[in-house]
Each structure stands twice: as structure tokens, then as C-alpha cells.
Enzyme design. Structure first.
Site, PDB file in Angstrom:
ATOM      1  CE  LYS A 489      -0.182  -0.367   4.979  1.00  0.00           C
ATOM      2  NZ  LYS A 489      -0.893  -0.934   6.119  1.00  0.00           N
ATOM      3  CE1 TYR A 712       9.927  32.660   1.585  1.00  0.00           C
ATOM      4  CE2 TYR A 712      10.427  30.305   1.776  1.00  0.00           C
ATOM      5  CZ  TYR A 712      10.005  31.398   1.017  1.00  0.00           C
ATOM      6  OH  TYR A 712       9.661  31.216  -0.281  1.00  0.00           O
TER       7      TYR A 712
END
Ligand SMILES: *Cc1c(COP(=O)(O)O)cnc(C)c1O
Length: 817
Positions: A489, A712
């Protein structure tokens, strides 16, 4: 000189056979131990070895693949195939070894035997490169150096070989004598002795003594006294000896190693003169392996000038096939390891294992220096290509072009690589798996470059051998008959789709499981034929589920009723999930009577398995609860099988369940994270191998002054100033923002460096103050040293999340040896 090839009668004379079912006097050319990788089935003798799994289980597969000659140890199979030759022996491994030993004793050729802890395969391959112009060489394929690999290699010696190069590896005491008797080296080479495999020995000196047994009868022994400490020279093997050393007096005394322009210049004292060579590599291990080869050339009588000239031309040895995405929906398998028949067969097997495209194409150069005439060689290759289902051949080089008539499939030929490059657009590669395999001088890197999709600088490398090794690790813990469902999965926990499933299909796991229908469809489109369970089968996807023959997990009465009303078939395979404590999905005890009623009322469904999921299999504190879950599943399944009147597969164990709860194996286990190398239920991950490596590169290096900030929000501070490197991985690639501001670390040239400032979407910055780094340098985000578990701890999560977070934008490249 022996009259090779061997016949069954001849083999019966050599072996100590208990009894035999004899059909004819077949000719035996190959010895095989794997029923799947057969090149020449009629000429093969299959050994049912019981090393990891009982080899008798594969007799039928081997027979189906065309093999008609067998060596077995279990007498109940002696008459299994009326039209086959079946030899019953006491010990199949011993039989394999005796045949190899006999074959070796038929030939009086020079044989180099190599052992040590590290560098055996590189030294072997380099000596092959260095000596191939003077000898017709037979050598171990890849790193075939075990109790099984050595006899398979030595069996390949034939009358026209003039030199053998074989490596021998041991992991515990008393293994070397057998290998020495098989290889019977005339010249011995001891490579680096390190810590590897120290567990099987009580001391370093015991390990060394065991290794030296390989050389007990050699004429010449090549070694460094730095690795034979504690043993007097007179006690070392070899009638003659040749030593090299950095520190001590030796035949070849290294006096200087100096890196220059991506190479290493080495000077040494030899026969009271100073001599020199250039080794075209920079790393320490290559220098040492290069010196071992240098010593060997000198010991064999080459002049220092000749040795220098040859060493300068050494090329990198890569034993890995690379599988990557190509242009126009192609898959590319890149193999530049070596161009001989045995490595071609290995690469073709890997090509054959790919099912994602209907068409399989091989681009192959001339195979020089095989020691065979073109007539013999290309007939053999043509047969091999046919047997391995190659649909299209592009042959490059004058020799293969001259043999064009032999190939039955679609084919095109070019005299040179340049011819291919010029005609590339007209070859229309699309939706096919392409194996590129060429001898070095054909420079097939030019071809790979044309076909490969441009890989963005951040890549996740997946080691398929490690994944297969991890599967084997868990299989060895299973009781006989227990089936395996592999959880693939979430893009196989981030590792890939059909690439992983192909491998699992090849290794014969019983089931695959995915979370959503889409994932199952992708596997079917990738050519995966085995049963696939879908854990969350949304009703809107029922149509696709049936169309692609996927098997839904039904987990409540509502979805059960909807599926019954949808499906038109009889006996459609479904799986039932029972909730025993996870409280996520699953039928609960009070649902069972109604569940039974609905199932018995319809003939549309067939329950193939009933299962539950453990909530805390990795932790001792939950063991009582785990036991209770197992007991609850047992109660529910007993009730269901009685009510249905038939049996189904019962399963509950995940990875840590296998390692910690042997009583929970039931009929099948579901392995997830363990395949990818992690298991919180093991004390350490010993025995598991690292499957995924995430790496990126430096895009820019900058000097930062005191009090300037990085990134930032001005969060990145280097109060004293320093150097930062910007790397091409950000949170959109799966590098979580939580790794910012020094929490996360990466590896550059083996050194841990922290992040600076916040993680951006596509990039982040590292503090590399004091390190000598430049644009383009490789940066490791995680590997076997800086593990996913470590990263998970840094940001308070679990390895599962680190793995599955790596975004699809990061290209996956698969390796297979
Ligand atoms: C994911 C999953 C597994 C595998 O768990 P691991 O801990 O990764 O081995 C097993 N069963 C079910 C139902 C799962 O969803």
C-alpha cells in the site's frame, strides 16, 4: 584433459550416489540451484539444496522450466518424473562441491584465489581488467564466493581457459577448507581484513587463521603484513611470498600517496628502486585495492612501467543493474558491469521479470574476449534471447551484425554506437522495457542517456536485493506452510509500484495488499498477475475491482450488502476483516450471525480469508492485549468456518507480529515495514537490510557574515558567520518542515551537517562551515548510516511516515545485483 562436457554416467562415477532413477545419458553443461534462472534447461543439473528453504519444493518448477536432471536428498522424490534423471545423494551441497572439485582437478591452469574481509570482488574484477589481454580468464560471477557460489564458479572452468580468478568468503569457522579444496589456488591474494563478519569467530586471529587456509597449497602468496599481525612470516602460506605495506619493510613499500585531479599518485620502493603508478580513483578503499592489484602484477613478473600503464586504465566496477524510467513510457535497465555471457544471462533474467510493458527490448554490443568463436558465441546468445522472451534486438558492433541471421525476433543492427545515436529517432522507442548492455569500449552510456528520463537531482535509490533479503529474513521465521501477504500500500511504503510487486511476484509471495482500488489497478496495468487484496474498496470503484480481478476486503454489513448487489459472478473472492480491538474497520462479534446469514444466502461470494489487525505487536506492554486479539480472531473464525461449511485463510500478524509472536502466524502473515528494513519489534535491526537511500545535491555554496540571517522569517542564525550550502530538497519532496532550524541533519562526505533556517518548499539550507564542499556534491538525506529511524526520532514520528512522505516528484531508481 577431461572430456567436457560431462554426461550423467560420468557424474555417477564421480559422486557418491545412494540410488538413481536413470532415464538416459544426458549431457550436463550447467549446474543450477535456482529453478527460475535457467539458461540451458536440457543441459542443466538441478540441485535441491536445503540452505534457506527446502529445495525439493522447487522440483516441479524446475521440471516445468525444462530441466530433466536432478540431484535430491529425499528419497520420496526418486520417481517423481518418469522421464528425468534423478540422483539421490546424502548431501546435495557436498555433491555440488565434489563435482566442482573434480572439474578443477582436471585442469592444470594458473588460479588466483582471493579472500579477505573487504575488496574481494573489486580486486577480482580489476585483475580481470588488468590481465584479460594476456589470458583467457574464467572468474566468479558477481560475488559468488560462498559454499554454493564457489562450486558454481569453479564448475565453469573449461579446457581453453588459461587463468582462473575466484573469490572465497566465509562467515564462520571451518568453512575455508572446503573452498580451498575446490579452488586449489596456485596464487593467493589476501585483501583488507576488517571487522566484517567478526561474529562467527571468537577472535580476529581465529578469523585470519581460517582465511589463510585458502592458501595452504599456493606457490605464491600476495599480502600486506599489516593484516597478518601476530603471525611470523615463516608461518605464512606460500612457497614464495610478495608483500606490500604502508608502514613496514616490504617487497613493495609504499612511500607516498597523493591525490591529484581525481586520481591518486602512488610511489613505492621496489627492488631498491623507486617506482610509481596512478590509480584513477580518489577513495581510500580504491587506493588499497589498487595497490593489491599493483603488487599482484609485479609479483606475476610485469615490469613497473607495464603495471603503471595498465593500472591507469582501471574502470569503476559496478555490479548493479539500474532500473529507471525512460522516455515515452519506457523502462530502462542500465547494465554496464561487464559484457560476458553469464552477466548477460543475469541481466536478461531481470528483464524477463519485468511485466510492466508487453514488449522487451535488448540493446546489445559485441561481446569481446569471451574466448569463444563468433559462430559458437552468437548461436548461444540467439538461443538465450529466445528463451528469455526478448521481443526486439538492437545489435551494435561488427561481430553481432555479421551474425544477424541467427536472431529470429524483430532486430536492427548498427556497426557502431555512433550509428545508433544518429538513427535514434527512427527507432521509435515507446512503452517497452529496454535492457542496455554493452562492453565498455562501446560507450553505451551515450545510449542510456538518450533513453533515460532526466533525473531531477533528488533521487530515492531502492535496493531490490536488500528487499528480497528482508523477505527471506522473515520467511526464515515462519513455520512450514504459512503463506505471505506483502503489503504494498501507499506506493509500497514509498518505494515503488510494479517495480516492487514484480520482485515479490518473482519471489513467490502468495498475496499482495493495497489500500485503494487505484493502487491495485496500477499493479494490474504493470503486469502483476497474482492475487491482490484491496483494503478500502469504495463502492464507486466496485466496477473497476471486478474488471481488474481485485479482491475486496469487506469490513461491515453495509459494504457487504452493496458488494453482493453489485457483483454478477459466482464465488467472487473476498476477504473479511474482523475488529478485535483496533476499532478502525471490521465486523464486530454481534455482526457475525447476520454476516453468516447474508453469506449463506448468496452464491456470489467466496470467503478466501478472514483476518484482523494487531494494535501493538511491537511492544511488550501490549502482549496481553495481543493474545486477546489472537483469541478473539480464533473464536470469530471458528464460528465462521462452521457456519459457512468451508475453510479459509486466517491471518493477523504484521511485521512485528512475526518477530515477536510466533503463535500468531496462523495460516498467513502480512509483512509491511519489515520488507523495507524496519521493525520496531526487533531489539535492533540486525538481520534486516536498508532498502532506501534518499540523496540530493548541493546547488549553491555561500559565505554568510556575522549577524546575517538565512531563509524565510530570518530564522536561520549563524552568529559568527559561516558557510551554507543550499540543497535541492524541501517539504514538497517530503522533507518535513519540522526538520528546520538545526533539528534535521544530512550527511556530506560522511560528516553530519545541520539545517539552517526553515525548510522551504523545494530547497533547504545546511550549515557547512569548515567543510570543503562545492556545487554538485552529493548529500545524503537518509541511508544505512543516517537511518530513517533516526530521522523519525528527530521530529517525533515513526519510520513509516518518513518513508511514505517522500513525494512522487522524487524519482525512484532501482538497483539489482
Ligand atoms: C499496513 C498493514 C499491515 C502491515 O503492517 P507493518 O507493521 O508495516 O508490517 C498489516 N495489516 C494491515 C491490515 C495493514 O493495514
Amino acid at each position: 584433459m577431461s572430456n567436457s562436457p560431462y554426461t550423467i554416467n560420468h557424474i555417477l562415477e564421480i559422486l557418491n550416489v545412494v540410488s538413481v532413477h536413470k532415464m538416459n545419458d544426458a549431457i550436463i553443461r550447467k549446474l543450477v540451484i535456482d529453478s527460475r534462472t535457467v539458461i540451458d534447461p536440457e543441459g542443466s543439473l538441478f540441485f535441491a539444496l536445503s540452505a534457506k528453504r527446502d529445495g525439493h519444493r522447487y522440483l516441479k518448477d524446475a521440471y516445468a522450466n525444462g530441466i530433466r536432471n536432478f540431484v535430491i536428498t529425499d528419497e520420496k522424490y526418486i520417481d517423481l518424473f518418469p522421464d528425468a534423471n534423478i540422483l539421490l545423494v546424502k548431501d546435495a551441497l557436498l555433491a555440488l562441491q565434489s563435482l566442482a572439485k573434480y572439474n578443477r582437478s582436471q585442469y592444470d591452469l594458473k588460479v588466483l584465489g582471493i579472500t579477505g574481509s573487504n575488496g574481494k570482488t573489486i580486486v577480482k574484477e580489476w585483475l580481470y581488467q588488468l590481465l584479460t589481454t594476456d589470458f583467457n580468464i574464467v572468474r566468479s560471477p558477481k560475488s559468488f564466493n560462498s559454499q554454493i557460489g564457489v562450486p558454481l564458479s569453479v564448475w565453469e572452468i573449461e579446457a581453453d581457459h588459461t587463468l582462473g580468478i575466484f573469490e572465497a568468503g566465509i562467515s564462520k569457522g571451518n568453512e575455508m577448507d572446503a573452498l580451498a579444496d575446490i579452488i586449489q589456488p596456485t596464487i593467493g591474494i589476501l585483501t583488507n581484513i576488517g571487522e566484517a563478519h567478526a561474529e562467527g569467530f571468537s577472535s580476529q586471529s581465529e578469523k585470519l587463521q581460517e582465511k589463510l587456509k585458502l592458501f595452504k597449497a599456493t606457490d605464491l602468496f600476495i599480502y600486506s603484513p599489516e593484516y597478518t599481525e601476530g603471525i611470523r612470516k615463516s608461518d605464512l602460506p606460500g612457497q614464495q611470498k610478495f608483500s606490500w605495506s604502508f608502514k613496514e619493510d616490504a617487497d613493495l613499500k609504499i612511500v607516498l600517496v597523493e591525490p591529484i585531479e581525481g586520481r591518486n599518485y602512488i610511489r613505492a620502493k621496489y627492488k631498491s628502486a623507486e617506482i610509481e603508478c596512478l590509480i584513477p580513483f580518489v577513495d581510500k578503499a580504491s587506493v588499497e585495492n589498487g595497490i593489491t592489484c599493483w603488487a599482484t602484477l609485479l609479483a606475476l613478473g610485469y615490469t613497473p612501467e607495464e603495471a603503471d600503464e595498465r593500472l591507469a586504465k582501471l574502470t569503476r566496477v559496478s555490479m548493479r543493474l539500474e532500473l529507471k524510467n525512460g522516455i515515452n513510457q519506457c523502462s530502462l535497465i542500465d547494465d554496464s558491469y561487464s559484457a560476458d555471457i553469464s552477466s548477460l544471462a543475469i541481466a536478461l533474467d531481470f528483464l524477463n521479470l519485468q511485466n510492466q510493458h508487453a514488449k522487451r527490448t535488448l540493446i546489445l554490443s559485441d561481446l569481446p574476449e569471451t574466448g569463444k568463436s563468433d559462430e559458437v558465441l552468437y548461436v548461444e546468445i540467439a538461443a538465450l534471447l529466445k528463451q528469455k522472451n526478448v521481443d526486439r534486438l538492437i545489435g551494435i558492433g561488427p561481430h553481432i551484425t555479421a551474425s544477424a541471421d541467427l536472431f529470429e525476433m524483430e532486430s536492427t543492427f548498427f556497426e557502431s554506437t555512433q550509428g545508433f545515436v544518429e538513427n535514434f529517432p527512427a527507432l521509435h522507442f515507446s512503452n517497452e522495457t529496454i535492457l542496455v548492455k554493452g562492453a565498455r569500449k562501446f560507450e553505451f552510456e551515450r545510449i542510456s542517456k538518450l533513453i533515460a528520463q532526466k533525473v531531477h537531482d533528488t533521487v530515492m535509490e531502492i535496493d531490490l536485493n536488500a528487499l528480497a533479503g528482508n523477505l527471506q529474513f522473515y520467511r526464515s521465521k515462519l513455520k512450514p506452510g504459512v503463506k505471505v501477504m506483502a503489503m504494498v500500500k501507499a506506493f509500497s511504503y514509498g518505494s515503488g509500484s510494479f517495480e516492487i510487486a514484480n520482485l515479490l511476484q518473482y519471489h513467490k509471495v502468495d498475496y499482495l495488499a493495497v489500500a485503494y482500488t487505484d493502487e491495485g489497478i496500477a499493479l494490474r496495468k504493470g503486469g502483476i498477475k497474482m492475487p491482490i487484496m484491496v483494503m478500502s474498496p469504495e463502492p464507486s470503484a466496485f466496477d473497476a475491482i471486478v474488471r481488474y480481478k481485485l479482491e475486496p476486503e469487506l469490513y461491515n454489513l453495509d459494504i457487504l450488502q452493496r458488494f453482493i448487489s453489485f457483483v454478477q459472478d459466482e464465488n467472487y473472492p473476498v476477504h473479511l476483516k474482523i475488529d478485535t480491538g483496533m476499532h478502525r474497520l471490521g465486523f464486530e462479534e454481534p455482526d457475525l450471525p447476520e454476516l453468516l446469514r447474508l453469506l449463506n444466502e448468496t452464491n456470489k461470494l467466496k470467503v478466501v480469508s478472514v483476518f484482523s489487525h494487531l494494535v501493538g505487536s511491537e511492544e511488550g506492554m501490549h502482549d496481553a492485549f495481543t493474545k486477546q486479539q489472537i483469541a478473539q480472531l480464533k473464536t470469530a473464525t471458528d464460528l465462521l468456518s462452521k457456519g459457512l461449511g468451508y475453510e479459509f485463510i486466517r491471518h493477523i500478524s504484521n511485521t512485528s507480529g512475526i518477530s515477536r509472536h510466533p503463535d500468531a502466524q496462523l495460516d498467513m502473515v502480512r509483512i509491511g515495514i519489515g520488507l523495507y528494513g524496519f521493525d520496531a519489534g526487533l531489539h535492533n535491526n540486525k538481520g534486516l537490510q536498508t532498502v532506501a537511500v534518499l540523496k540530493t545535491t548541493i546547488t549553491q555554496v555561500k559565505e554568510i557574515k556575522a549577524n546575517e540571517t538565512v531563509g524565510y522569517g530570518r530564522k536561520g542564525l549563524l552568529p559568527e558567520g559561516g558557510t551554507i550550502a543550499t540543497v535541492k530538497i524541501g517539504y514538497a519532496d517530503g522533507y518535513n518542515r519540522a526538520f528546520g532550524n538545526g533539528i534535521g541533519k544530512m550527511l556530506i562526505k560522511g560528516k553530519l551537517v545541520p539545517t539552517v533556517g526553515v525548510i522551504c518548499m523545494d530547497m533547504c539550507m545546511l550549515d557547512v562551515t569548515g567543510l570543503n564542499v562545492k556545487t554538485g556534491d552529493e548529500v545524503i538525506v537518509f541511508n544505512d548510516k543516517l537511518t530513517i529511524s533516526t530521522l523519525a526520532k528527530q521530529i517525533g514520528t515513526i519510520p513509516y511516515e518518513i518513508l511514505t512522505n517522500v513525494s512522487q516528484r522524487v524519482k525512484r531508481v532501482y538497483f539489482y545485483e
